[in-house]
Structure formats: structure tokens, C-alpha cells
Design an enzyme around this catalytic site. Sequence first.
Site, mmCIF file in Angstrom:
data_model
loop_
_atom_site.group_PDB
_atom_site.id
_atom_site.type_symbol
_atom_site.label_atom_id
_atom_site.label_comp_id
_atom_site.label_asym_id
_atom_site.label_seq_id
_atom_site.Cartn_x
_atom_site.Cartn_y
_atom_site.Cartn_z
ATOM 1 N N TYR A 165 0.133 -0.956 0.140
ATOM 2 C CA TYR A 165 0.002 0.188 0.041
ATOM 3 C C TYR A 165 1.091 0.942 -0.154
ATOM 4 O O TYR A 165 0.631 2.039 -0.856
ATOM 5 C CB TYR A 165 -0.783 0.167 1.562
ATOM 6 C CG TYR A 165 -2.337 0.446 1.157
ATOM 7 C CD1 TYR A 165 -3.212 1.098 0.609
ATOM 8 C CD2 TYR A 165 -2.061 1.902 2.329
ATOM 9 C CE1 TYR A 165 -4.365 2.020 1.007
ATOM 10 C CE2 TYR A 165 -2.917 3.047 2.331
ATOM 11 C CZ TYR A 165 -4.126 2.971 1.486
ATOM 12 O OH TYR A 165 -4.738 3.738 1.315
HETATM 13 N N1 NAD Z 1 -10.438 5.173 4.817
HETATM 14 C C1 NAD Z 1 -8.877 5.124 5.240
HETATM 15 O O1 NAD Z 1 -8.511 5.269 6.232
HETATM 16 C C2 NAD Z 1 -8.287 5.747 4.639
HETATM 17 C C3 NAD Z 1 -6.667 6.484 5.062
HETATM 18 C C4 NAD Z 1 -6.132 7.348 3.447
HETATM 19 C C5 NAD Z 1 -6.175 6.407 2.481
HETATM 20 N N2 NAD Z 1 -7.334 6.113 2.025
HETATM 21 C C6 NAD Z 1 -7.787 5.117 0.483
HETATM 22 O O2 NAD Z 1 -9.509 6.095 0.575
HETATM 23 C C7 NAD Z 1 -9.706 5.925 -0.680
HETATM 24 C C8 NAD Z 1 -11.385 5.463 -0.212
HETATM 25 O O3 NAD Z 1 -11.257 4.207 0.778
HETATM 26 P P1 NAD Z 1 -11.911 4.072 2.244
HETATM 27 O O4 NAD Z 1 -12.020 4.431 2.542
HETATM 28 O O5 NAD Z 1 -13.517 5.098 1.274
HETATM 29 O O6 NAD Z 1 -12.772 2.644 1.823
HETATM 30 P P2 NAD Z 1 -14.094 2.126 1.190
HETATM 31 O O7 NAD Z 1 -14.074 0.307 1.984
HETATM 32 O O8 NAD Z 1 -15.106 2.157 2.326
HETATM 33 O O9 NAD Z 1 -14.537 2.172 0.018
HETATM 34 C C9 NAD Z 1 -13.723 1.747 -0.975
HETATM 35 C C10 NAD Z 1 -14.295 1.672 -2.575
HETATM 36 O O10 NAD Z 1 -13.342 0.787 -3.169
HETATM 37 C C11 NAD Z 1 -14.007 -0.289 -3.763
HETATM 38 N N3 NAD Z 1 -12.888 -0.646 -4.726
HETATM 39 C C12 NAD Z 1 -12.157 -1.687 -4.182
HETATM 40 N N4 NAD Z 1 -11.014 -1.932 -4.941
HETATM 41 C C13 NAD Z 1 -11.789 -1.596 -6.555
HETATM 42 C C14 NAD Z 1 -11.142 -2.234 -7.306
HETATM 43 N N5 NAD Z 1 -10.342 -2.566 -7.923
HETATM 44 N N6 NAD Z 1 -12.190 -1.528 -9.103
HETATM 45 C C15 NAD Z 1 -13.390 -0.600 -8.239
HETATM 46 N N7 NAD Z 1 -13.676 -0.235 -7.115
HETATM 47 C C16 NAD Z 1 -12.404 -1.010 -6.149
HETATM 48 C C17 NAD Z 1 -15.095 -0.587 -3.361
HETATM 49 O O11 NAD Z 1 -15.473 -1.808 -3.761
HETATM 50 C C18 NAD Z 1 -15.476 0.153 -2.253
HETATM 51 O O12 NAD Z 1 -16.514 0.012 -2.817
HETATM 52 C C19 NAD Z 1 -8.966 4.406 -1.345
HETATM 53 O O13 NAD Z 1 -8.488 4.772 -1.884
HETATM 54 C C20 NAD Z 1 -8.214 4.578 0.100
HETATM 55 O O14 NAD Z 1 -6.738 3.899 0.188
HETATM 56 C C21 NAD Z 1 -8.630 5.602 2.889
#
Ligand code: NAD
Length: 258
Positions: A165
Site C-alpha cells: 500500500y
Molecule cells: N479510510 C481511510 O482510513 C483511508 C486513509 C487513506 C486513504 N484512503 C483511501 O481512500 C480511498 C477510499 O477508501 P475508503 O476509506 O472509502 O474505503 P471503502 O472500502 O469504504 O471504499 C473503497 C471502495 O473502493 C472499491 N474498490 C476496491 N477495489 C476496487 C476495484 N478494483 N475496482 C473498483 N472499485 C474498487 C470498493 O468496492 C469500495 O466501494 C482508497 O483509495 C483508500 O486507499 C482511505
Amino acid sequence: MSDNSAFANTSYQDQVVIVTGAASGIGRSAAQLIAARRAKVICADLNQPGLDEVVATITSAGNYAESALLDISNQSAIKDFISSSASKHKRIDALINCAGYPGPTGKFVEDIDWDDYQKVISVNLFGAIWLTQYVLPIMKKQKYGRIVQVASIAGKEGNPKMAPYNTAKSGLIGFVKGVAKEVATDGITINSLAPAVIATPINVNTAKETLDYMISKIPAGRLGEPIEVAEMIAFMGSKACSFTTGFTFDISGGRATY
Ligand SMILES: NC(=O)c1ccc[n+]([C@@H]2O[C@H](COP(=O)([O-])OP(=O)(O)OC[C@H]3O[C@@H](n4cnc5c(N)ncnc54)[C@H](O)[C@@H]3O)[C@@H](O)[C@H]2O)c1
């Protein structure tokens, strides 16, 4: 500039916006907010029930959304998706790429299975690159575009025991910096965003040790909320974000002050 025209720059009236990862968490919140600001939002994700839910929420509020089942680790599927979205709507004003997943956590780098490593890179980095490659020609023709890539604090600072990641998200930050300079005179901005820990389902399977480490690093002493991230995304994806490009915005409760 009058107050009215300043307000218009944050409106998405007459704009078409793609939001990936829209079925859950940050993407879902961003899709709802941007639709409420009058965009036609194309919600893409690999989770169909989640897509159905977010589209129903947006349309029942009187706003526009449609869904597209998409796996962003599939290059040809991305190509088809961007092309069919552009044919249908005649333009794509903004791409908001929120799809992502953390992959293995709580594991030393030497213990991580290579297939798992590659899969994290495919989704979090290659998917972001492919989306950008296919949407840019459309934005260049329009002489307008906004691209928002959701990276992570992991890409700026590196979290221990999350090597795939960290690799993907820091690659994404570097990708954005260089592409921004390529398109800086085309009316296009591309920026990324580095959230710390946000209260979404993504953290459900994260090793407790890793999660505790990340939370302990946040001076605000709490998790961020998806709507706080969505507000920043809505700015980054709007006309208002016209003179900042190649940047990684911080949303970390004070963890990263650079
Ligand atoms: N929540 C956190 O703490 C956090 C922190 C830093 C970065 N992020 C980043 O924020 C973004 C959103 O994350 P989130 O927290 O909303 O998570 P989440 O799991 O709630 O949502 C992520 C979404 O991405 C979709 N997804 C995953 N792989 C996929 C693929 N191959 N094709 C299409 N869709 C796909 C999932 O089905 C899900 O709906 C991500 O890129 C994550 O890395 C999140």
C-alpha cells in the site's frame, strides 16, 4: 469577481463527474456531495449492491446519478468505461478516483506473498494510471478537466507493515506531480489527497496493531469522517481548483503538516 461568480466555481452545474469507489466510504460521500452540487455523477465500483444504494440515495434527493460496474485493475474495462461514458454524456469534467484497498497489513515486507503485493499495486496505482490515461484525451479536447486521486498518508510517510500500500500510494503521488506539469496549460488540474485514518469500512480488516499505530499519530485524537474528506474532494474536483496542480492535499488531523 462578484460573490455570485465565486460561488459558481464550486457548483457542478452542467458537469459530468466520474467517481470510482463510489459504493462505499469516501467515494460514496464524495458522489453524494458532488451530485448535490448539481453534477451528473457516474458512480463506478465493483460492488453492485453498494452502487445501487448510493444511486438510490442520490436520485431520491432529486439529483442525478448512474452506476457502472467496474474493476479498476482491469485496463480494457477502464478503456471501455471511459469511452462509453464520454459517448453517452459528450464530456467528462472531473475524474474522482477513490477506489482502493489496503491489501496485507501487519506483515513484514519479506513475508508478503508476491501475488498479494502485485494486486495492491494493480488496484491502487495501475488503475489510477489507466483512468488518467483514458480520460486525459477527452479533457484535453474540452480544454478543461479536474482529476482527483485519493492517495494516503501511507504514501507520504509510510506505515510499517503495509509495504504494498505504501508503494502504490507513494507511486501515485509521484505520478500526479509529473502529469500535472504535462497538462498545466490545457485547463486541466490533477491533484492527490493524503487522508490519515478515516472512519470507513476499509479499516475493518486492518491489523489492530497497524490501526492503533495510525490513530496514535493523529494529533486531533480522532478518526476523520468521510464527509470531511468529501468536502476537500469537492473543492479539488471543481472549477475553483484552478491554480493548484500536482499537489497532495493533506487531511490528517495534523499528522502531516507539509
Ligand atoms: N479510510 C481511510 O482510513 C483511508 C486513509 C487513506 C486513504 N484512503 C483511501 O481512500 C480511498 C477510499 O477508501 P475508503 O476509506 O472509502 O474505503 P471503502 O472500502 O469504504 O471504499 C473503497 C471502495 O473502493 C472499491 N474498490 C476496491 N477495489 C476496487 C476495484 N478494483 N475496482 C473498483 N472499485 C474498487 C470498493 O468496492 C469500495 O466501494 C482508497 O483509495 C483508500 O486507499 C482511505
